[in-house]
Design a protein around this motif. Structure first.
Motif, PDB file in Angstrom:
ATOM      1  N   ARG A 166      69.959 -24.108  21.841  1.00  0.00           N
ATOM      2  CA  ARG A 166      69.233 -24.388  20.586  1.00  0.00           C
ATOM      3  C   ARG A 166      70.088 -25.267  19.674  1.00  0.00           C
ATOM      4  NH1 ARG A 166      69.129 -22.482  15.431  1.00  0.00           N
ATOM      5  NH2 ARG A 166      67.089 -22.562  14.370  1.00  0.00           N
ATOM      6  N   ALA A 183      62.960 -29.598  25.984  1.00  0.00           N
ATOM      7  CA  ALA A 183      61.571 -29.369  25.567  1.00  0.00           C
ATOM      8  C   ALA A 183      60.852 -28.416  26.514  1.00  0.00           C
ATOM      9  CB  ALA A 183      60.823 -30.697  25.486  1.00  0.00           C
ATOM     10  N   ASP A 184      61.368 -28.295  27.747  1.00  0.00           N
ATOM     11  CA  ASP A 184      60.784 -27.371  28.733  1.00  0.00           C
ATOM     12  C   ASP A 184      61.661 -26.139  28.931  1.00  0.00           C
ATOM     13  OD1 ASP A 184      58.607 -29.073  29.287  1.00  0.00           O
ATOM     14  OD2 ASP A 184      59.854 -30.277  30.631  1.00  0.00           O
ATOM     15  N   ASP A 185      62.536 -25.860  27.982  1.00  0.00           N
ATOM     16  CA  ASP A 185      63.469 -24.736  28.107  1.00  0.00           C
ATOM     17  C   ASP A 185      62.712 -23.415  28.192  1.00  0.00           C
ATOM     18  OD1 ASP A 185      66.651 -24.368  27.579  1.00  0.00           O
ATOM     19  OD2 ASP A 185      65.553 -22.631  26.808  1.00  0.00           O
ATOM     20  N   ALA A 188      61.797 -19.900  23.873  1.00  0.00           N
ATOM     21  CA  ALA A 188      60.919 -20.432  22.817  1.00  0.00           C
ATOM     22  C   ALA A 188      61.731 -20.954  21.641  1.00  0.00           C
ATOM     23  CB  ALA A 188      59.956 -19.342  22.355  1.00  0.00           C
ATOM     24  N   ARG A 191      62.790 -24.467  22.465  1.00  0.00           N
ATOM     25  CA  ARG A 191      61.641 -25.385  22.411  1.00  0.00           C
ATOM     26  C   ARG A 191      61.254 -25.676  20.960  1.00  0.00           C
ATOM     27  NH1 ARG A 191      59.791 -21.747  26.337  1.00  0.00           N
ATOM     28  NH2 ARG A 191      58.073 -21.049  24.988  1.00  0.00           N
ATOM     29  N   HIS A 192      61.302 -24.647  20.123  1.00  0.00           N
ATOM     30  CA  HIS A 192      60.990 -24.843  18.695  1.00  0.00           C
ATOM     31  C   HIS A 192      62.018 -25.764  18.035  1.00  0.00           C
ATOM     32  CE1 HIS A 192      58.639 -20.766  18.649  1.00  0.00           C
ATOM     33  NE2 HIS A 192      57.909 -21.772  19.068  1.00  0.00           N
ATOM     34  N   VAL A 194      63.671 -28.156  19.471  1.00  0.00           N
ATOM     35  CA  VAL A 194      63.372 -29.528  19.908  1.00  0.00           C
ATOM     36  C   VAL A 194      62.229 -30.106  19.079  1.00  0.00           C
ATOM     37  CG1 VAL A 194      62.542 -30.952  21.830  1.00  0.00           C
ATOM     38  CG2 VAL A 194      64.229 -29.148  22.259  1.00  0.00           C
TER      39      VAL A 194
END
Length: 200
Positions: A166, A183-185, A188, A191-192, A194
């Motif tokens: 993150r 972005a495909d981690d 969550a 991803r947030h 990113v």
């Protein structure tokens, strides 16, 4: 010099610590260690390597050799303070290091030393997180940190590794390619981060 085996350790240690004889120091640096079963000889040899490693008259290539190959904290601590960045970088890459010593090198003023320490598997998660947050860390190292807990060290603690990823996503030095990967981690939170970064 007389055979050092017959000299008290402190005499030989002080001699090597202050020696200006590069050939003598190089020979000591490259000398094969006694077998560990001979504890007295082995302890003596590692103590003398501390003196050799800490002597600036020891040729740089020999100090780098010790920094790369030694597993002994007393020797590595000396070399971690070496004025030559290449020697400190070799310590930073040594996977026999103690985590506190690698952690110290993640704060080194020379970027190459810092980045090498951040890639060492002995580096603590706290230091990795601080590295991922550091805007001076280079893109290649951030790309490496972005893979912790997913592509490498898959058994890593999920919370800690996702915190590092993150932080990478939020770091201004992180490349678009690394952001695309994050972005495909699976986390969550990552991803947030990113998405937040892309809105900036």
């Amino acid at each position: 010099m007389t055979d050092s085996a017959f000299e008290p350790l402190t005499v030989t240690y002080e001699h090597l610590r202050h020696s200006t004889d590069a050939a003598e120091l190089s020979e000591f640096a490259r000398r094969e260690l006694p077998d560990r079963s001979d504890q007295a000889a082995f302890s003596r040899a590692t103590a003398l390597l501390e003196a050799v490693g800490g002597n600036p008259n020891t040729p740089v290539e020999d100090r780098e050799f010790l920094a790369r190959t030694m597993p002994f904290p007393n020797v590595l601590v000396k070399l971690a303070r070496d004025p030559e960045a290449s020697v400190r970088q070799a310590v930073a890459a040594n996977t026999d290091d103690k985590n506190w010593l690698v952690g110290r090198l993640t704060k080194d003023p020379v970027p190459e030393v810092r980045d090498t320490a951040l890639r060492n598997r002995k580096t603590s998660w706290k230091m990795r997180l601080e590295g991922a947050q550091n805007p001076e860390v280079d893109a290649a190292t951030l790309d490496f940190l972005a893979t912790l807990g997913t592509e490498i060290e898959e058994g890593a603690p999920a919370v800690l590794s996702s915190m590092v990823r993150r932080a990478v996503a939020l770091n201004p030095n992180t490349t678009a390619a690394t952001l695309d990967k994050l972005a495909d981690d699976p986390s969550a939170e990552v991803r947030h981060a990113v998405a937040k970064r892309r809105r900036q």
